[in-house]
Motif scaffolding. Structure first.
Motif, PDB file in Angstrom:
ATOM      1  N   PRO A 139       1.517   1.499  12.542  1.00 24.51           N
ATOM      2  CA  PRO A 139       1.216   0.581  13.642  1.00 24.51           C
ATOM      3  C   PRO A 139       1.690  -0.831  13.319  1.00 24.51           C
ATOM      4  O   PRO A 139       1.796  -1.218  12.141  1.00 24.51           O
ATOM      5  CB  PRO A 139      -0.316   0.641  13.752  1.00 24.51           C
ATOM      6  N   VAL A 140       1.941  -1.606  14.341  1.00 21.49           N
ATOM      7  CA  VAL A 140       2.467  -2.959  14.144  1.00 21.49           C
ATOM      8  C   VAL A 140       1.492  -3.838  13.372  1.00 21.49           C
ATOM      9  O   VAL A 140       1.898  -4.746  12.629  1.00 21.49           O
ATOM     10  CB  VAL A 140       2.813  -3.599  15.514  1.00 21.49           C
ATOM     11  N   ASP A 141       0.182  -3.580  13.494  1.00 21.43           N
ATOM     12  CA  ASP A 141      -0.820  -4.403  12.823  1.00 21.43           C
ATOM     13  C   ASP A 141      -1.337  -3.775  11.532  1.00 21.43           C
ATOM     14  O   ASP A 141      -2.346  -4.215  10.975  1.00 21.43           O
ATOM     15  CB  ASP A 141      -1.997  -4.687  13.758  1.00 21.43           C
ATOM     16  N   ALA A 142      -0.656  -2.735  11.034  1.00 18.27           N
ATOM     17  CA  ALA A 142      -1.094  -2.070   9.798  1.00 18.27           C
ATOM     18  C   ALA A 142      -0.983  -3.030   8.621  1.00 18.27           C
ATOM     19  O   ALA A 142      -0.035  -3.814   8.512  1.00 18.27           O
ATOM     20  CB  ALA A 142      -0.247  -0.831   9.536  1.00 18.27           C
ATOM     21  N   ARG A 143      -1.973  -2.940   7.733  1.00 20.55           N
ATOM     22  CA  ARG A 143      -1.977  -3.797   6.546  1.00 20.55           C
ATOM     23  C   ARG A 143      -1.753  -2.988   5.274  1.00 20.55           C
ATOM     24  O   ARG A 143      -1.400  -3.533   4.238  1.00 20.55           O
ATOM     25  CB  ARG A 143      -3.300  -4.562   6.470  1.00 20.55           C
ATOM     26  N   ASP A 144      -2.029  -1.692   5.341  1.00 20.51           N
ATOM     27  CA  ASP A 144      -1.765  -0.840   4.184  1.00 20.51           C
ATOM     28  C   ASP A 144      -0.893   0.331   4.633  1.00 20.51           C
ATOM     29  O   ASP A 144      -1.015   0.825   5.748  1.00 20.51           O
ATOM     30  CB  ASP A 144      -3.066  -0.334   3.548  1.00 20.51           C
ATOM     31  N   PHE A 145      -0.009   0.741   3.761  1.00 20.01           N
ATOM     32  CA  PHE A 145       0.945   1.806   4.072  1.00 20.01           C
ATOM     33  C   PHE A 145       0.761   2.907   3.035  1.00 20.01           C
ATOM     34  O   PHE A 145       1.117   2.730   1.870  1.00 20.01           O
ATOM     35  CB  PHE A 145       2.376   1.272   4.051  1.00 20.01           C
ATOM     36  N   ASP A 146       0.177   4.030   3.469  1.00 19.52           N
ATOM     37  CA  ASP A 146      -0.117   5.068   2.476  1.00 19.52           C
ATOM     38  C   ASP A 146       0.769   6.294   2.591  1.00 19.52           C
ATOM     39  O   ASP A 146       0.622   7.230   1.821  1.00 19.52           O
ATOM     40  CB  ASP A 146      -1.600   5.481   2.512  1.00 19.52           C
ATOM     41  N   ASP A 147       1.714   6.309   3.546  1.00 17.48           N
ATOM     42  CA  ASP A 147       2.609   7.462   3.620  1.00 17.48           C
ATOM     43  C   ASP A 147       4.050   7.023   3.896  1.00 17.48           C
ATOM     44  O   ASP A 147       4.301   6.070   4.634  1.00 17.48           O
ATOM     45  CB  ASP A 147       2.142   8.436   4.711  1.00 17.48           C
ATOM     46  N   ALA A 148       4.980   7.718   3.282  1.00 16.99           N
ATOM     47  CA  ALA A 148       6.401   7.442   3.455  1.00 16.99           C
ATOM     48  C   ALA A 148       7.152   8.775   3.516  1.00 16.99           C
ATOM     49  O   ALA A 148       6.642   9.807   3.074  1.00 16.99           O
ATOM     50  CB  ALA A 148       6.930   6.587   2.302  1.00 16.99           C
ATOM     51  N   ILE A 149       8.360   8.746   4.058  1.00 16.73           N
ATOM     52  CA  ILE A 149       9.099   9.982   4.347  1.00 16.73           C
ATOM     53  C   ILE A 149      10.519   9.925   3.792  1.00 16.73           C
ATOM     54  O   ILE A 149      11.201   8.898   3.889  1.00 16.73           O
ATOM     55  CB  ILE A 149       9.184  10.220   5.871  1.00 16.73           C
ATOM     56  N   VAL A 204       7.728   7.660  -8.522  1.00 19.04           N
ATOM     57  CA  VAL A 204       7.859   6.239  -8.239  1.00 19.04           C
ATOM     58  C   VAL A 204       8.862   6.117  -7.102  1.00 19.04           C
ATOM     59  O   VAL A 204       9.970   6.657  -7.184  1.00 19.04           O
ATOM     60  CB  VAL A 204       8.351   5.442  -9.455  1.00 19.04           C
ATOM     61  N   ILE A 205       8.460   5.457  -6.018  1.00 22.63           N
ATOM     62  CA  ILE A 205       9.350   5.306  -4.871  1.00 22.63           C
ATOM     63  C   ILE A 205       9.588   3.829  -4.579  1.00 22.63           C
ATOM     64  O   ILE A 205       8.885   2.958  -5.097  1.00 22.63           O
ATOM     65  CB  ILE A 205       8.791   5.996  -3.612  1.00 22.63           C
ATOM     66  N   GLN A 206      10.572   3.585  -3.721  1.00 24.32           N
ATOM     67  CA  GLN A 206      10.825   2.229  -3.234  1.00 24.32           C
ATOM     68  C   GLN A 206      11.270   2.353  -1.782  1.00 24.32           C
ATOM     69  O   GLN A 206      12.399   2.738  -1.510  1.00 24.32           O
ATOM     70  CB  GLN A 206      11.902   1.531  -4.077  1.00 24.32           C
ATOM     71  N   SER A 207      10.353   2.075  -0.869  1.00 27.45           N
ATOM     72  CA  SER A 207      10.639   2.219   0.553  1.00 27.45           C
ATOM     73  C   SER A 207      11.787   1.300   0.960  1.00 27.45           C
ATOM     74  O   SER A 207      11.816   0.118   0.601  1.00 27.45           O
ATOM     75  CB  SER A 207       9.392   1.888   1.373  1.00 27.45           C
ATOM     76  N   ASP A 208      12.748   1.854   1.707  1.00 26.14           N
ATOM     77  CA  ASP A 208      13.911   1.071   2.145  1.00 26.14           C
ATOM     78  C   ASP A 208      13.601   0.184   3.338  1.00 26.14           C
ATOM     79  O   ASP A 208      14.203  -0.870   3.500  1.00 26.14           O
ATOM     80  CB  ASP A 208      15.062   2.016   2.507  1.00 26.14           C
ATOM     81  N   ARG A 209      12.667   0.643   4.172  1.00 25.93           N
ATOM     82  CA  ARG A 209      12.390  -0.153   5.366  1.00 25.93           C
ATOM     83  C   ARG A 209      11.041   0.253   5.950  1.00 25.93           C
ATOM     84  O   ARG A 209      10.664   1.415   5.917  1.00 25.93           O
ATOM     85  CB  ARG A 209      13.491   0.052   6.415  1.00 25.93           C
ATOM     86  N   ARG A 210      10.347  -0.730   6.500  1.00 23.22           N
ATOM     87  CA  ARG A 210       9.105  -0.484   7.213  1.00 23.22           C
ATOM     88  C   ARG A 210       9.384  -0.532   8.717  1.00 23.22           C
ATOM     89  O   ARG A 210       9.884  -1.523   9.240  1.00 23.22           O
ATOM     90  CB  ARG A 210       8.067  -1.548   6.864  1.00 23.22           C
ATOM     91  N   PHE A 211       9.095   0.577   9.419  1.00 24.91           N
ATOM     92  CA  PHE A 211       9.225   0.640  10.869  1.00 24.91           C
ATOM     93  C   PHE A 211       7.842   0.627  11.513  1.00 24.91           C
ATOM     94  O   PHE A 211       6.885   1.154  10.959  1.00 24.91           O
ATOM     95  CB  PHE A 211       9.945   1.927  11.295  1.00 24.91           C
ATOM     96  N   THR A 212       7.776   0.034  12.705  1.00 21.69           N
ATOM     97  CA  THR A 212       6.583   0.191  13.538  1.00 21.69           C
ATOM     98  C   THR A 212       6.838   1.342  14.502  1.00 21.69           C
ATOM     99  O   THR A 212       7.985   1.764  14.715  1.00 21.69           O
ATOM    100  CB  THR A 212       6.272  -1.079  14.341  1.00 21.69           C
ATOM    101  N   TYR A 213       5.769   1.851  15.111  1.00 20.71           N
ATOM    102  CA  TYR A 213       5.940   2.900  16.112  1.00 20.71           C
ATOM    103  C   TYR A 213       6.819   2.411  17.261  1.00 20.71           C
ATOM    104  O   TYR A 213       7.653   3.157  17.790  1.00 20.71           O
ATOM    105  CB  TYR A 213       4.579   3.348  16.653  1.00 20.71           C
ATOM    106  N   GLU A 214       6.649   1.148  17.638  1.00 25.98           N
ATOM    107  CA  GLU A 214       7.449   0.589  18.720  1.00 25.98           C
ATOM    108  C   GLU A 214       8.936   0.558  18.351  1.00 25.98           C
ATOM    109  O   GLU A 214       9.804   0.823  19.198  1.00 25.98           O
ATOM    110  CB  GLU A 214       6.965  -0.827  19.060  1.00 25.98           C
ATOM    111  N   ASP A 215       9.238   0.242  17.081  1.00 26.40           N
ATOM    112  CA  ASP A 215      10.631   0.262  16.611  1.00 26.40           C
ATOM    113  C   ASP A 215      11.251   1.640  16.812  1.00 26.40           C
ATOM    114  O   ASP A 215      12.370   1.773  17.321  1.00 26.40           O
ATOM    115  CB  ASP A 215      10.706  -0.085  15.118  1.00 26.40           C
ATOM    116  N   VAL A 216      10.513   2.662  16.390  1.00 29.46           N
ATOM    117  CA  VAL A 216      11.048   4.032  16.443  1.00 29.46           C
ATOM    118  C   VAL A 216      11.197   4.494  17.887  1.00 29.46           C
ATOM    119  O   VAL A 216      12.189   5.150  18.236  1.00 29.46           O
ATOM    120  CB  VAL A 216      10.162   4.991  15.633  1.00 29.46           C
TER     121      VAL A 216
END
Length: 583
Positions: free
Chosen positions: A211-221, A312-324
């Protein structure tokens, strides 16, 4: 009058039944006996007539003795002792009625205002929101008595309703200094360059969608096609267990909270923000520890192999649902914004998620689209409106990939012949399905009977787009049981999955953290502890905390909406009737 005790640790009599009491709007109630398995359904609940409910309130642990009722098929009882009160404190509105001082408790728990005597020097005025301590709980014959503890503020003022709900449901407050000290210790120990015991995925293309207002990110793909035409899906979940050692102060506090609580104007987190919003959060372009589940799937989305690794990961980009959603609507503008790898990953994620979704729904999973109400607040924190959440394609994408990960982890643990905390959703009982069938026919749905999941799906599909859609969807929801946590090896009815657990949100759910710890033990070459009674107790605790959070969230949304609507008396609005009761 039944006695009241305040600790269930005291010696109990051996006769009778103990359980949690729930009072219905009509004054009568039900008791669910302790130790009742989720699969037993509500038929196991014991009916308590009005005259035998004593002064029990919702959530109290009570001692009852069974008695003969009019219906021999329906067990009936009488409360003889209040073993433990859920709470003695309640929020409400202060009133003056002639010479009487009263508090109308929020919600429908007590039908009449509770006398509070002389509030003394509290400087309280009519319509103030207050906190009271119950001295004598009301019964079917008496109004009870309370004492004023605190004046929370003027009715409708920003934050006052939130304080009321926090006090009423005894929601947790700030973290203690001991817990914060433990969290800071974990921060000092964290070395993101330490890859020991972990696979290095920092060069793998990985993204997050939140979500656009998310403060913590616990899953990545991550996702790619293999040479044999199969998919290799990677779901990477924040490795919270690394930062919350079992038995530590952090762990003890996380257990007590069991879940994060999302109120309209604030979040009450399960873990301190130094963990949830920093160390464990899968922030873009930062090295973060994760639990990675790799699922090899056929082109049709059938899982043929599952691997679980610390990474150990390194996320390339953070998307919001609206972005997708924007990306899926028109991909051309995004070609300039995204690298080729990230662009391709988004496309493949959408393709696989829709394959998984179609397969799941065809297999008989229930899909109820009931939007949640979200409160809109202005800069001062006042309610300025509300809106309904949308379940867009981007939401469906993440939902399908998380469902696949949860199901695969549950299957992985089952293959190791382990008992573990599952997410359970028992079958609906036949009586409720029969009622759903009657209601659906009254609403113009063409259905003879509602017995199977495919009958329910038929009702849902026929209702879509019709005026009665929301009412029918609510009726379907009421016909289903509540999902709970427990070690019983039973399927999840709504998802139609034989093995399912919660693994993907350890930042905000304690059951997920328990699954992570079990995977840690397996990775170390040992067998996790297999204590079914302890796991059942953990599941019961987490279920109770989850339900407390859900009820508190709904209560606050209702209070916020009532404050908003109170300023609009006389205005016409569209509404949906969702139930009918006697008053």
């Amino acid at each position: 009058r039944p006695q009241t005790k305040h600790s269930k640790k005291e010696r109990r009599p051996t006769d009778g039944v103990f359980g949690k009491f729930h009072r219905a709007a009509g004054g009568f109630g039900f008791v669910r006996p302790e130790g009742t398995a989720p699969s037993e359904g509500r038929e196991a609940d014991i009916f308590i007539p009005v005259k035998h409910t004593s002064d029990a309130a919702n959530g109290d642990l009570v001692h009852i003795v069974l008695s003969r009722g009019r219906n021999p098929k329906r067990p009936q009882g009488q409360i003889v002792e209040i073993v433990e009160r859920r709470t003695h404190q309640f929020g409400g509105t202060y009133q003056k009625n002639g010479d009487r001082r009263e508090v109308l408790v929020d919600g429908t728990l007590f039908s009449q205002a509770i006398p509070v005597g002389d509030p003394g020097t509290r400087n309280v005025h009519p319509d103030d929101k207050v906190l009271v301590e119950m001295v004598h709980f009301p019964t079917s014959r008496t109004r009870g008595e309370a004492v004023l503890l605190d004046v929370l503020g003027k009715k409708g003022e920003p934050g006052v309703d939130t304080l009321t709900v926090i006090h009423e449901f005894q929601l947790p407050g700030e973290f203690s200094e001991a817990v914060m000290k433990d969290a800071r210790r974990q921060a000092d120990r964290f070395d993101e360059s330490d890859l020991s015991g972990r696979i290095d995925l920092t060069k793998t293309t990985i993204i997050t969608i939140d979500p656009v207002d998310a403060r913590d990110f616990d899953d990545a793909i991550s996702l790619r096609r293999l040479e044999n035409g199969h998919w290799r899906l990677g779901v990477h979940i924040a490795d919270v267990s690394h930062f919350v050692p079992q038995g530590s102060k952090l762990d003890q506090e996380a257990y007590q909270r069991a879940t994060s609580i999302y109120l309209p104007d604030q979040v009450i987190p399960m873990l301190p923000e130094i963990i949830s919003n920093n160390l464990a959060s899968l922030q873009p372009e930062k090295r973060r520890y994760a639990k990675s589940v790799f699922m090899e799937m056929t082109a049709e989305g059938v899982v043929v192999d599952t691997e679980v690794s610390n990474s150990v990961i390194q996320s390339d980009r953070r998307f919001t649902y609206e972005d997708v959603d924007s990306f899926l609507e028109d991909r051309k503008p995004w070609r300039q914004k995204l690298s080729e790898d990230v662009f391709s990953l988004l496309e493949q994620m959408h393709t696989l998620a829709m394959i998984l979704r179609a397969r799941r729904l065809k297999g008989g999973a229930l899909e109820l689209s009931i939007p949640e109400v979200k409160i809109d607040l202005d800069k001062e924190g006042r309610v300025c409106g509300a809106h309904l959440t949308e379940n867009t394609v981007s939401h469906q994408m993440i939902e399908e990939l998380m469902l696949a990960a949860n199901q695969s982890v549950a299957g992985f643990l089952k293959d190791h012949k382990l008992i573990f905390i599952r997410r359970l959703h028992e079958d609906p009982n036949s009586r409720k399905l029969e009622s759903l069938g009657v209601f659906s026919r009254d609403m113009g749905i063409e259905v003879d009977t509602v017995r199977s999941r495919f009958d329910i799906i038929n009702v849902i599909e026929q209702a879509r787009g019709k005026p009665a859609e929301k009412a029918i969807f609510m009726a379907v929801l009421r016909a289903l049981q509540k999902a709970v946590y427990g070690p019983i090896p039973e399927r999840h009815y709504a998802l139609n999955m034989d093995h399912y657990c919660h693994f993907t949100s350890p930042i905000r759910r304690y059951p997920d953290l328990l699954i992570h710890r079990m995977l840690d033990v397996l990775a170390a070459g040992r067998k996790p502890a297999q204590d079914q009674a302890k796991l059942q107790s953990l599941g019961d605790h987490c279920s109770e905390r989850e339900q407390r959070a859900a009820v508190a969230e709904r209560q606050l949304v209702k209070l916020n909406l009532l404050v908003y609507l109170a300023e609009r008396i006389g205005k016409q609005m569209e509404a949906v009737v969702t139930g009918v009761e006697e008053f």
